[in-house]
Write an enzyme that holds these catalytic residues in place. Structure first.
Site: not given
Ligand code: GLN
Length: 538
Positions: A512, A357, A510, A386, A384, A193, A190
């Protein structure tokens, strides 16, 4: 410097059509013909940057060398083009308004009413031309986030209209990415849209030059003709973008559809030579013909949304291809890991990665997973948060500091092995105030990382507030956790390693964020090799 050409990429019909991947694919195809290219993303939300957004809202926050917290599409730009981006490559509505309001307070518009047009649109245009003026680019591709017709993207669309006018003929063009849905009941593709979304662009005064049409099925000639006729484009400017097996196939698909030829012809630029895609194709060849296979557990708390760990997942694709090894990522929710189920949850993994995290949720599951990897000599990679979990686990279970913690999780711990630096303690504002961007790191001679990087000095990107507490450094080293990487200026610990373990590395930074197709990150490449070895052993 030759006149920079500007390419605008807009989206219509729905979001998530992959404007970032189309922009990055066009970028690599232009690069492969010998042109210099950069890509910029405009995001129409009010946050100054995505640094204050929860990953559930917007996926991963990508960090550049200059410490900008940016949209994850910049990761695609860097991974495809193998170039570094910066704050100038990602601008939000919030930043545009912030700049205008700051100027207003300084009195730069004294006597004038400050308005969306011309002040906001002028500021958007200034940001469009910034990259062209600063760098020696043949092409600047500007991706406009969101969908045409959204209220919030209107000033950006108006700025594109004006910029096209300012730049004059053959110096800019608009690519509109759209969806051609297939109705299985009617067995028909189609075009309506797309017609409507092009009409919306026309209402805003913009005639798209090229249509890139996402579709599950091939676009037959009659559909292409219909789209060309009703959207005022040449028939050869209707480009089919079929669903691809991987995002890395998209440049090859766009090459077949002659997207770059269309762009170059419209901008009156020479085709130069056929694109040199040898390295790209050899990467795809290795990616698609693996001789080995490993399973790596990614332990995190945003696993419901894989975009939250986009760069990690892509780094494994690059490192897997480098090793001709298929890497299966098993996404494991850290809240689901407990002392009683850790063995059954992790025993089939060839390597364990503990993800970055923030905050307390899921932290104990991560620490239990580190302990399992350490005790069972499973290759372990902590990034980090981790790495911070690895430090806490070691303090608690090897050094006997049972109540050790990061002060992010427990501000009253008697053993703050991970803590805030003095200057961070004074910070009140949350936005843009972490340790951000590239920092130097000295690698200890004889360490595993020194061997892997084959260098004594590296630069990696950071995004965190908390740090290894150097008061505990000697105590850790005595027990076998070595500080293999440190910041030459501040002495902050950037890497920990474990003696007597086949592969156990935690990085405060990081890695990555620096892995690309053409230059896979050495730590990921080495970690995959360690996982292969571990699999063969068991
Ligand atoms: N929370 C942790 C800090 O602020 C790690 C941050 C992260 O993993 N990017 O140091």
């Amino acid at each position: 410097m030759s006149q920079t050409k500007y390419i605008f990429v807009t989206g219509g019909v729905t979001s998530s059509l992959g404007k970032g991947i189309i922009s990055a694919s066009l970028g690599i195809l232009l690069q492969a013909r010998g042109y210099t290219v950069t890509i910029q993303k405009f995001d129409p939300y009010i946050n100054i940057d995505p640094g204050t957004l929860n990953p559930y809202e917007h996926g991963e926050c990508y960090v550049t060398d200059d410490g900008a917290e940016t949209d994850l599409d910049l990761g695609h730009y860097e991974r495809f083009l193998n170039i570094a981006t910066s704050q100038d490559n990602n601008v939000t509505t919030g930043r545009i308004y912030h700049n205008v309001i700051t100027k207003e307070r300084k009195g730069e518009y004294l006597g004038k009413t400050v308005q969306v047009i011309p002040h906001i649109t002028d500021e958007i245009k200034r940001n469009i031309s910034l990259l062209g003026e600063k760098g020696d680019y043949d092409f600047v591709i500007t991706e406009i986030g969101g969908c045409v017709g959204d209220i919030e993207s209107l000033p950006f669309i108006e700025a594109v209209r004006q910029a096209k006018w300012d730049l004059g003929p053959h110096n800019s063009l608009v690519i509109h990415l759209t969806l051609i849905p297939y109705l299985s009941a009617a067995k028909e593709l189609k075009t309506k849209p797309t017609q409507h979304s092009v009409k919306q662009l026309l209402e805003a005064g913009i005639q798209p030059d090229i249509l890139v049409c996402r579709s599950e099925k091939r676009l037959p000639m009659d559909i292409r003709k219909k789209l060309a006729l009703f959207c005022n484009v040449n028939i050869n400017s209707v480009i089919e973008a079929l669903d691809a097996e991987t995002i890395y196939d998209v440049p090859i698909l766009m090459r077949k559809e002659k997207l770059t030829e269309r762009v170059l012809a419209k901008l009156k630029m020479p085709a130069k030579h056929e694109p040199d895609l040898e390295q790209w194709k050899s990467f795809l060849g290795r990616l698609k013909n693996p001789t080995d296979e490993v399973t790596i557990g990614l332990v995190g708390k945003y696993v419901e949304l894989p975009d939250a760990y986009k760069s990690i997942a892509e780094s494994f694709i690059h490192a897997g291809a480098q090793n001709e090894c298929k890497v299966n990522l098993e996404w494991i929710h850290s809240e689901d890991i407990s002392a009683s189920n850790v063995e059954s949850t992790l025993k089939n993994l060839n390597g364990i990665l503990i993800a970055p995290g923030f905050g307390e949720r899921g932290i104990e599951g991560k620490i239990i997973a580190v302990q399992y990897a350490r005790e069972n000599k499973v290759p372990f990679f902590g990034i980090c948060l981790g790495m911070q979990c690895a430090v806490v686990e070691f303090a608690r279970n090897v050094m006997g500091l049972k109540e050790a913690a990061s002060t992010e999780m427990d501000s009253n711990t008697p053993h703050p092995v991970i803590d805030l630096m003095e200057e961070q303690k004074k910070i009140v504002d949350k936005g843009g105030t972490m340790r951000l961007g590239a920092y130097a790191c000295n690698l200890k001679k004889g360490s595993k990382v020194h061997h892997i990087y084959n260098s004594g000095l590296i630069h990696e990107r950071h995004r965190h507030r908390f740090e290894f507490n150097n008061k505990y450094k000697e105590a850790f080293e005595k027990e076998g956790m070595t500080m293999a990487g440190t910041n030459p200026d501040t002495g902050l610990v950037e890497i920990v390693e474990l003696k007597g373990h086949p592969w156990y590395i935690g990085t405060q930074y990081h890695p990555e964020l620096k892995s690309t197709v053409l230059s896979p990150h050495p730590l990921f490449v080495s970690f995959v090799q360690a996982a292969v070895k571990n699999k063969k052993k068991s």
